[in-house]
Scaffold this active site. Structure first.
Site, mmCIF file in Angstrom:
data_model
loop_
_atom_site.group_PDB
_atom_site.id
_atom_site.type_symbol
_atom_site.label_atom_id
_atom_site.label_comp_id
_atom_site.label_asym_id
_atom_site.label_seq_id
_atom_site.Cartn_x
_atom_site.Cartn_y
_atom_site.Cartn_z
ATOM 1 C CB CYS A 107 38.970 35.281 39.055
ATOM 2 S SG CYS A 107 37.828 36.713 38.172
ATOM 3 C CG ASP B 180 37.434 37.134 48.004
ATOM 4 O OD1 ASP B 180 36.320 36.980 47.420
ATOM 5 O OD2 ASP B 180 37.306 38.165 48.758
ATOM 6 C CG HIS C 193 39.802 42.982 39.094
ATOM 7 N ND1 HIS C 193 39.320 42.005 39.701
ATOM 8 C CD2 HIS C 193 40.685 43.620 39.959
ATOM 9 C CE1 HIS C 193 39.939 41.883 41.069
ATOM 10 N NE2 HIS C 193 40.645 42.922 41.162
HETATM 11 C C1 CIR Z 1 37.114 40.374 45.410
HETATM 12 O O1 CIR Z 1 36.535 41.272 45.624
HETATM 13 O O2 CIR Z 1 38.377 40.365 45.483
HETATM 14 C C2 CIR Z 1 36.760 39.060 45.107
HETATM 15 N N1 CIR Z 1 35.314 38.988 45.563
HETATM 16 C C3 CIR Z 1 36.473 38.922 43.676
HETATM 17 C C4 CIR Z 1 37.759 38.587 42.870
HETATM 18 C C5 CIR Z 1 37.709 38.350 41.440
HETATM 19 N N2 CIR Z 1 38.981 38.571 40.898
HETATM 20 C C6 CIR Z 1 39.312 38.784 39.549
HETATM 21 O O3 CIR Z 1 38.314 39.546 38.845
HETATM 22 N N3 CIR Z 1 40.465 38.757 39.016
#
Ligand code: CIR
Length: 269
Positions: free
Chosen positions: A250, A63, A163
């Site tokens: 993200c 990630d 989130h």
């Molecule tokens: C996670 O589950 O941590 C990652 N697959 C996705 C993170 C996405 N980040 C975000 O929304 N800030």
């Protein structure tokens, strides 16, 4: 003085298919396509005036492209997080290393956890989403770290999403773009809101860069709503990254840096 915008990013690792998933089902991810979309995303950031600074790749951290979760960057300091997913904690050191050149650093300490994706800044107010990744302790530590700079932290909850910023984004003029099926607009101190198109949940996560709102290509009717409200909008296809439960915010950390007008001095402030 002029304000330059640096976008910290990180390459999509080939291990992306082993990403964390919480609210969506796993489906095959085409790494090459994800990589190409990410490069196009960086291209859009450049076209909007950002200098893109790529962090070192982290092949063993599926990630690690989602750099937003490792820090909360404000004008006055940066708070290095302790991500809620154990598998993601190894991502923060290199983010801290890069941010050290631009900001004083503060840290979220164990056992508290906080993901940057849960922190929505509206002026001097930080809304923190309590989630599977962010604890009340994490919100409290963030509040303590930023109080000296005049920021106030309020906790909110979003439903059925990873989130807070999966459900709501801050627009340049203090308005919010939100998904009313996931978050209550009344939780944001009376800030006016624009609703996404109800069939475009991904549209709630948009990125604001130098007067332009960057919107996922999968949300064309939300884009129309933004344009009708007077915003300049650019679109980027991030559909492959969305399979990893990641959105547009993200994939970068935006850092504003004061520079001399003559551009001869490009050192951090
Ligand atoms: C996670 O589950 O941590 C990652 N697959 C996705 C993170 C996405 N980040 C975000 O929304 N800030």
């Amino acid at each position: 003085m002029r304000i330059a915008l640096i976008a910290l990013t990180r390459a999509v690792p080939p291990s992306l298919a082993r990403c964390e998933l919480t609210h969506i089902a796993r489906e095959p991810i085409d790494w090459r396509r994800a990589r190409d979309q990410h490069e196009a995303y960086e291209g859009v950031l450049r076209s909007l005036g950002c200098s893109v600074l790529r962090l070192p790749a982290l092949a063993e951290h599926p990630d690690s492209v989602f750099v937003e979760d490792a820090a909360v960057v404000l004008d006055e300091c940066a708070v290095i997080t302790r991500p809620g997913a154990q598998s993601r904690r190894g991502e923060v050191a290199s983010v801290a290393e890069a941010l050290r050149a631009f900001r004083e650093l503060r840290y979220i300490q164990a056992p508290a956890t906080l993901d940057g994706g849960d922190v929505l800044r509206v002026g001097k107010r930080l809304y923190v989403g309590l989630s599977t990744r962010t604890t009340a302790d994490g919100a409290r530590e963030l509040a303590d770290a930023v109080a000296p700079y005049g920021y106030r932290v309020d906790c909110v909850t979003a439903r059925d999403c990873l989130h807070l910023k999966t459900a709501v984004s801050a627009l340049p003029d203090g308005r919010l773009l939100l998904d009313p099926s996931k978050v209550d607009g009344g939780a944001f101190g009376g800030a006016p809101g624009i609703a996404i198109h109800p069939e475009e949940h991904e549209g709630a996560n948009v990125l604001f860069v130098n007067e332009t709102v960057v919107c996922p290509a999968s949300a064309p009717r939300t884009r129309e709503a933004l344009e009708e409200n007077g915003y300049a909008v650019a679109s980027v296809d991030a559909s492959e990254l969305a399979k990893a439960e990641g959105g547009l915010t993200c994939c970068s950390l935006l850092v504003s840096v004061r520079q001399q007008d003559d551009r001869r001095d490009s050192s951090p402030r």
